[in-house]
Write a protein that holds these residues in place. Structure first.
Motif, PDB file in Angstrom:
ATOM      1  N   TRP A 281      31.143 -36.116  53.235  1.00 27.74           N
ATOM      2  CA  TRP A 281      30.252 -34.982  52.977  1.00 27.74           C
ATOM      3  C   TRP A 281      29.736 -35.001  51.539  1.00 27.74           C
ATOM      4  CZ3 TRP A 281      34.499 -31.348  55.305  1.00 27.74           C
ATOM      5  CH2 TRP A 281      34.601 -31.593  56.683  1.00 27.74           C
ATOM      6  N   ASN A 282      30.611 -35.287  50.595  1.00 23.46           N
ATOM      7  CA  ASN A 282      30.210 -35.310  49.188  1.00 23.46           C
ATOM      8  C   ASN A 282      29.158 -36.390  48.929  1.00 23.46           C
ATOM      9  OD1 ASN A 282      30.451 -34.371  46.460  1.00 23.46           O
ATOM     10  ND2 ASN A 282      31.685 -36.173  45.987  1.00 23.46           N
ATOM     11  N   ALA A 283      29.303 -37.526  49.613  1.00 29.62           N
ATOM     12  CA  ALA A 283      28.361 -38.625  49.405  1.00 29.62           C
ATOM     13  C   ALA A 283      26.947 -38.285  49.854  1.00 29.62           C
ATOM     14  CB  ALA A 283      28.859 -39.872  50.140  1.00 29.62           C
ATOM     15  N   TRP A 284      26.806 -37.323  50.779  1.00 29.79           N
ATOM     16  CA  TRP A 284      25.481 -36.955  51.276  1.00 29.79           C
ATOM     17  C   TRP A 284      24.729 -36.005  50.345  1.00 29.79           C
ATOM     18  CZ3 TRP A 284      22.773 -39.546  54.439  1.00 29.79           C
ATOM     19  CH2 TRP A 284      23.354 -40.222  55.508  1.00 29.79           C
ATOM     20  N   LEU A 285      25.425 -35.369  49.420  1.00 27.49           N
ATOM     21  CA  LEU A 285      24.795 -34.287  48.654  1.00 27.49           C
ATOM     22  C   LEU A 285      23.565 -34.720  47.853  1.00 27.49           C
ATOM     23  CD1 LEU A 285      27.878 -32.174  47.511  1.00 27.49           C
ATOM     24  CD2 LEU A 285      26.382 -31.877  49.499  1.00 27.49           C
ATOM     25  N   PRO A 286      23.569 -35.868  47.146  1.00 34.16           N
ATOM     26  CA  PRO A 286      22.342 -36.228  46.410  1.00 34.16           C
ATOM     27  C   PRO A 286      21.124 -36.338  47.311  1.00 34.16           C
ATOM     28  CG  PRO A 286      24.206 -37.525  45.640  1.00 34.16           C
ATOM     29  CD  PRO A 286      24.676 -36.803  46.859  1.00 34.16           C
ATOM     30  N   ASN A 287      21.261 -36.994  48.472  1.00 29.97           N
ATOM     31  CA  ASN A 287      20.129 -37.118  49.391  1.00 29.97           C
ATOM     32  C   ASN A 287      19.721 -35.770  49.960  1.00 29.97           C
ATOM     33  OD1 ASN A 287      19.873 -39.885  49.119  1.00 29.97           O
ATOM     34  ND2 ASN A 287      21.222 -40.346  50.839  1.00 29.97           N
ATOM     35  N   LEU A 288      20.709 -34.957  50.304  1.00 29.91           N
ATOM     36  CA  LEU A 288      20.394 -33.643  50.855  1.00 29.91           C
ATOM     37  C   LEU A 288      19.628 -32.800  49.845  1.00 29.91           C
ATOM     38  CD1 LEU A 288      22.705 -31.373  52.959  1.00 29.91           C
ATOM     39  CD2 LEU A 288      21.508 -30.418  51.009  1.00 29.91           C
ATOM     40  N   PHE A 289      20.072 -32.793  48.602  1.00 31.00           N
ATOM     41  CA  PHE A 289      19.407 -31.955  47.605  1.00 31.00           C
ATOM     42  C   PHE A 289      18.052 -32.518  47.197  1.00 31.00           C
ATOM     43  CE2 PHE A 289      23.249 -29.604  47.565  1.00 31.00           C
ATOM     44  CZ  PHE A 289      22.963 -28.372  47.003  1.00 31.00           C
ATOM     45  N   ARG A 290      17.848 -33.820  47.325  1.00 36.14           N
ATOM     46  CA  ARG A 290      16.492 -34.353  47.108  1.00 36.14           C
ATOM     47  C   ARG A 290      15.553 -33.858  48.197  1.00 36.14           C
ATOM     48  NH1 ARG A 290      19.097 -38.989  44.869  1.00 36.14           N
ATOM     49  NH2 ARG A 290      19.407 -39.916  46.935  1.00 36.14           N
ATOM     50  N   SER A 291      16.027 -33.871  49.436  1.00 37.77           N
ATOM     51  CA  SER A 291      15.215 -33.356  50.534  1.00 37.77           C
ATOM     52  C   SER A 291      14.967 -31.861  50.364  1.00 37.77           C
ATOM     53  CB  SER A 291      15.919 -33.636  51.869  1.00 37.77           C
ATOM     54  OG  SER A 291      15.136 -33.200  52.954  1.00 37.77           O
ATOM     55  N   LEU A 292      15.987 -31.137  49.945  1.00 39.68           N
ATOM     56  CA  LEU A 292      15.854 -29.701  49.684  1.00 39.68           C
ATOM     57  C   LEU A 292      14.797 -29.438  48.620  1.00 39.68           C
ATOM     58  CD1 LEU A 292      18.796 -27.224  49.264  1.00 39.68           C
ATOM     59  CD2 LEU A 292      17.027 -27.304  47.546  1.00 39.68           C
TER      60      LEU A 292
END
Length: 300
Positions: A281-292
């Motif tokens: 889950w932690n590894a996904w955060l940079p990509n998720l927040f870029r999309s956000l």
């Protein structure tokens, strides 16, 4: 009347560099523990604050944690990202087990509410457990009253892991006017569809208490697979969905993503080798927040 519980936050840094926070709660707090040890992963550019407020929907005091930039230019209003924890967890999880705090540096207020084991749903059995109303009405109102925020749909996102991923997706579908972006990381997307089973008796009873019996109207009203059938693809938030390839939740998430594609929702769905844990889950955060950020552009 909404009242905040005052608490002291004491910082202690150990020899190994670990930052520990001891929360000293006021005598009026609902939880009677005199001390709670905390280990948030903070950076020097953010500040943390815990808030206790009275939820009218639950008729009791609830807690949430916020992380914000330590310095905000005069006149700037922050955008809010609501982060929902998973089952068996609590409002400190996001700050303790992930590196999400550093993402507040971009001009975001990260809001991490206590959700207990509610699936962020108004309970079918317990009239006092209106957790959906607590999030979308009481929490948002309290946050926007206490902090300097840009308000309105374009300035709110909701993200969750596991149980919280289910909650985020469901709330985004039921209240599309509230959020511009929804992130579901390993969401337990199929919970309302799970049949009662003696093999998991305690879990089945818990699901019945929240969602009602199998096939009931309350089950359908809280089932994301049902909700997307009537949702307007142009009106709902943008979906960012992920699931680990070693997770039992993968087939349900693939099915949900397929239905989003068939109905032309705006979304992205990612899989990667991984299990149902904070490492993935932690590894996904940079990509998720870029999309956000793309969806909240040009505010951040």
């Amino acid at each position: 009347m909404i009242a905040a519980t005052v608490r002291a936050i004491c910082y202690r840094r150990f020899a190994n560099g670990t930052l520990s926070i001891i929360l000293l709660l006021s005598p009026g707090c609902r939880k009677q523990a005199s001390q709670q040890v905390d280990h948030p992963r903070l950076t020097s550019n953010v500040v943390l604050r815990d808030v206790t407020f009275h939820s009218a929907a639950l008729n009791r005091d609830m807690q949430y944690r916020v992380i914000s930039p330590s310095s905000v230019p005069a006149g700037q209003k922050l955008q809010a990202v609501y982060l929902l924890h998973g089952g068996g967890g609590g409002f400190r999880d996001w700050s303790n087990y992930s590196d999400v705090a550093r993402l507040a540096e971009t001009g975001l207020l990260l809001v991490m509410p206590e959700g207990d084991s509610s699936y962020y749903t108004n309970s079918a059995d317990a009239a006092q457990d209106r957790y959906e109303d607590y999030i979308v009405q009481d929490l948002i109102s309290d946050v926007e009253a206490k902090f300097t925020l840009a308000t309105g749909r374009a300035n709110r996102a909701i993200v969750g892991i596991s149980m919280g991923g289910f909650g985020a997706v469901k709330l985004a579908l039921r209240y599309p006017e509230r959020f511009v972006f929804v992130g579901g990381i390993s969401p337990a997307i199929d919970v309302p569809r799970r049949a009662f089973t003696m093999k998991r008796l305690q879990q089945s009873r818990h699901f019945n208490a929240i969602f009602g019996s199998s096939g009931s109207k309350t089950r359908r009203d809280n089932d994301p697979f049902v909700l997307i059938r009537t949702a307007n693809p142009e009106a709902v938030p943008y979906f960012f969905l992920t699931c680990g390839e070693q997770e039992g939740l993968l087939p349900a998430n693939r099915e949900f993503a397929s239905q989003l594609a068939q109905r032309h929702f705006r979304f992205e769905f990612h899989t990667v080798p991984g299990h149902h844990d904070w490492n993935q889950w932690n590894a996904w955060l940079p990509n998720l927040f870029r999309s956000l950020a793309d969806q909240m552009h040009p505010k951040i």
